[in-house]
Design a protein around this motif. Structure first.
Motif, PDB file in Angstrom:
ATOM      1  N   GLY A  26       0.736  -1.157  -0.005  1.00 42.94           N
ATOM      2  CA  GLY A  26       0.050   0.114   0.038  1.00 42.94           C
ATOM      3  C   GLY A  26       0.905   1.229  -0.104  1.00 42.94           C
ATOM      4  O   GLY A  26       0.583   2.230  -0.821  1.00 42.94           O
ATOM      5  N   GLU A  27       1.936   1.226   0.807  1.00 42.35           N
ATOM      6  CA  GLU A  27       2.699   2.425   0.809  1.00 42.35           C
ATOM      7  C   GLU A  27       3.426   2.650  -0.651  1.00 42.35           C
ATOM      8  O   GLU A  27       3.759   3.621  -1.133  1.00 42.35           O
ATOM      9  N   VAL A  28       4.015   1.746  -1.116  1.00 39.76           N
ATOM     10  CA  VAL A  28       4.632   1.825  -2.486  1.00 39.76           C
ATOM     11  C   VAL A  28       3.702   2.075  -3.356  1.00 39.76           C
ATOM     12  O   VAL A  28       3.895   3.265  -4.364  1.00 39.76           O
ATOM     13  N   MET A  29       2.393   1.634  -3.444  1.00 41.98           N
ATOM     14  CA  MET A  29       1.628   2.084  -4.634  1.00 41.98           C
ATOM     15  C   MET A  29       1.093   3.806  -4.376  1.00 41.98           C
ATOM     16  O   MET A  29       1.015   4.576  -5.300  1.00 41.98           O
ATOM     17  N   ILE A  30       1.326   4.146  -2.739  1.00 42.57           N
ATOM     18  CA  ILE A  30       0.778   5.532  -2.817  1.00 42.57           C
ATOM     19  C   ILE A  30       1.857   6.508  -3.250  1.00 42.57           C
ATOM     20  O   ILE A  30       1.734   7.457  -3.756  1.00 42.57           O
ATOM     21  N   SER A  31       3.272   6.013  -3.038  1.00 43.86           N
ATOM     22  CA  SER A  31       4.509   6.771  -3.394  1.00 43.86           C
ATOM     23  C   SER A  31       4.471   6.715  -5.012  1.00 43.86           C
ATOM     24  O   SER A  31       4.776   7.717  -5.715  1.00 43.86           O
ATOM     25  N   VAL A  32       4.032   5.477  -5.787  1.00 44.62           N
ATOM     26  CA  VAL A  32       4.028   5.733  -7.134  1.00 44.62           C
ATOM     27  C   VAL A  32       3.025   6.707  -7.721  1.00 44.62           C
ATOM     28  O   VAL A  32       3.162   7.236  -8.763  1.00 44.62           O
ATOM     29  N   PHE A  75      -8.991   3.172  -0.239  1.00 45.41           N
ATOM     30  CA  PHE A  75      -8.721   1.378  -0.269  1.00 45.41           C
ATOM     31  C   PHE A  75      -7.545   0.894   0.897  1.00 45.41           C
ATOM     32  O   PHE A  75      -7.854  -0.074   1.317  1.00 45.41           O
ATOM     33  N   SER A  76      -6.649   1.988   1.022  1.00 45.94           N
ATOM     34  CA  SER A  76      -5.578   1.316   1.917  1.00 45.94           C
ATOM     35  C   SER A  76      -6.291   1.554   3.365  1.00 45.94           C
ATOM     36  O   SER A  76      -5.955   0.594   4.233  1.00 45.94           O
ATOM     37  N   VAL A  77      -7.132   2.274   3.643  1.00 40.26           N
ATOM     38  CA  VAL A  77      -7.707   2.343   5.012  1.00 40.26           C
ATOM     39  C   VAL A  77      -8.500   1.177   5.461  1.00 40.26           C
ATOM     40  O   VAL A  77      -8.543   0.519   6.329  1.00 40.26           O
ATOM     41  N   ILE A 121      -7.962  -1.826   3.636  1.00 41.33           N
ATOM     42  CA  ILE A 121      -7.266  -2.826   3.812  1.00 41.33           C
ATOM     43  C   ILE A 121      -6.367  -2.946   5.083  1.00 41.33           C
ATOM     44  O   ILE A 121      -6.477  -3.928   5.823  1.00 41.33           O
ATOM     45  N   GLY A 122      -5.797  -1.744   5.647  1.00 43.42           N
ATOM     46  CA  GLY A 122      -5.533  -1.565   6.900  1.00 43.42           C
ATOM     47  C   GLY A 122      -6.162  -2.055   8.260  1.00 43.42           C
ATOM     48  O   GLY A 122      -5.964  -2.956   9.059  1.00 43.42           O
ATOM     49  N   SER A 123      -7.576  -1.628   7.931  1.00 40.41           N
ATOM     50  CA  SER A 123      -8.680  -2.288   8.982  1.00 40.41           C
ATOM     51  C   SER A 123      -8.806  -3.533   8.947  1.00 40.41           C
ATOM     52  O   SER A 123      -8.827  -4.334  10.064  1.00 40.41           O
ATOM     53  N   ILE A 124      -8.910  -4.293   7.800  1.00 38.86           N
ATOM     54  CA  ILE A 124      -9.140  -5.542   7.540  1.00 38.86           C
ATOM     55  C   ILE A 124      -7.933  -6.439   7.991  1.00 38.86           C
ATOM     56  O   ILE A 124      -8.087  -7.407   8.855  1.00 38.86           O
ATOM     57  N   GLN A 125      -6.625  -5.732   7.657  1.00 37.75           N
ATOM     58  CA  GLN A 125      -5.675  -6.738   8.280  1.00 37.75           C
ATOM     59  C   GLN A 125      -5.402  -6.769   9.903  1.00 37.75           C
ATOM     60  O   GLN A 125      -5.083  -7.859  10.347  1.00 37.75           O
ATOM     61  N   SER A 126      -5.884  -5.618  10.578  1.00 34.41           N
ATOM     62  CA  SER A 126      -5.903  -5.618  11.849  1.00 34.41           C
ATOM     63  C   SER A 126      -6.603  -6.576  12.433  1.00 34.41           C
ATOM     64  O   SER A 126      -6.649  -7.157  13.477  1.00 34.41           O
TER      65      SER A 126
END
Length: 247
Positions: free
Chosen positions: A192-198, A220-222, A224-229
């Motif tokens: 997710g961080e790589v995609m934001i940088s790109v 979308f990252s928010v 994914i981050g919620s789901i992963q926690s």
């Protein structure tokens, strides 16, 4: 994307990822402030907003545990599970926050703070495999500890069931659990961080100066981050439930 790794050295044999440590400390501060603000004016009457949020979080984790295992057996680890889901969630969100230091550390070379706080955004501690591996290791220590507490020596007997031939399979299963926990969380957050940088490097003439695609990916990252926690906490609970179950 965080291209340069900031390393801190302690003596000749110990090396730490400085940026990961600093961001982890900041996440801990955020979690502590959130919890303390929720319990500051505890009341059994009409609770405040922060107390409501904290109580919802406690009830959410309690229900998560009760759906998986005996709540009485899990009661000693409820505090850990609540802390775990809060820490992982806030850590996942950190890499989505803009850098709010306003270049205050631009000329501060102490502990390489100028490199730690450079860039347009902060870093998620969970975007470092060292953090996710440590969390996964804590989970497995908890699993084995709870298994021994509730099953005694019988806990290790299950490695030989239904036949001693399955010992190797059970050992592989035990090793694969922390590996999958660590790499699943790390992979999702780092990607997710790589995609934001790109997206931030896309030429400004493309789709509203890049604001639209960046906003979509942030949302979308928010998610994914919620789901992963949630997934990390659910799997931790499931592994503990397997260890303490009578069957």
């Amino acid at each position: 994307m965080h291209e340069e790794t900031v390393l801190w050295h302690l003596g000749n044999n110990m090396t730490f990822h400085g940026k990961t440590l600093v961001m982890t400390w900041l996440v801990m501060v955020v979690v502590l402030v959130f919890v303390l603000s929720g319990v500051r004016n505890l009341t059994s009457g009409k609770p405040g907003k922060m107390q409501n949020i904290l109580e919802w979080m406690v009830d959410f984790v309690r229900k998560l545990v009760s759906d998986t295992m005996d709540l009485e057996k899990a009661r000693p680890i409820l505090g850990y599970l609540i802390t775990l889901i809060l820490f992982v969630f806030v850590s996942n969100m950190f890499g989505l926050l803009p850098n709010l230091t306003l270049n205050l550390f631009h000329n501060v070379e102490f502990a390489q703070l100028n490199k730690i706080f450079e860039g347009a955004s902060w870093m998620s501690p969970t975007a470092d495999i060292n953090t996710t591996a440590a969390l996964a290791l804590l989970t497995m220590i908890l699993v084995v500890g709870m298994g021994i507490k509730h099953q005694g020596g019988h806990y290790f007997k299950h490695f030989l069931e239904p036949n001693p031939v399955f010992l190797l399979i059970h050992l592989i299963d035990m090793i694969s659990k922390p590996l999958t926990l660590a790499f699943r969380l790390f992979g999702n957050i780092f990607a997710g961080e790589v995609m934001i940088s790109v997206i931030l490097m896309i030429p400004g003439i493309w789709v509203m100066t890049g604001i639209l695609p960046d906003a979509i990916w942030l949302a979308f990252s928010v998610f994914i981050g919620s789901i992963q926690s949630y997934v990390f906490t659910v799997l931790t609970t499931a592994y503990v439930a397997q260890a303490v179950g009578d069957e």
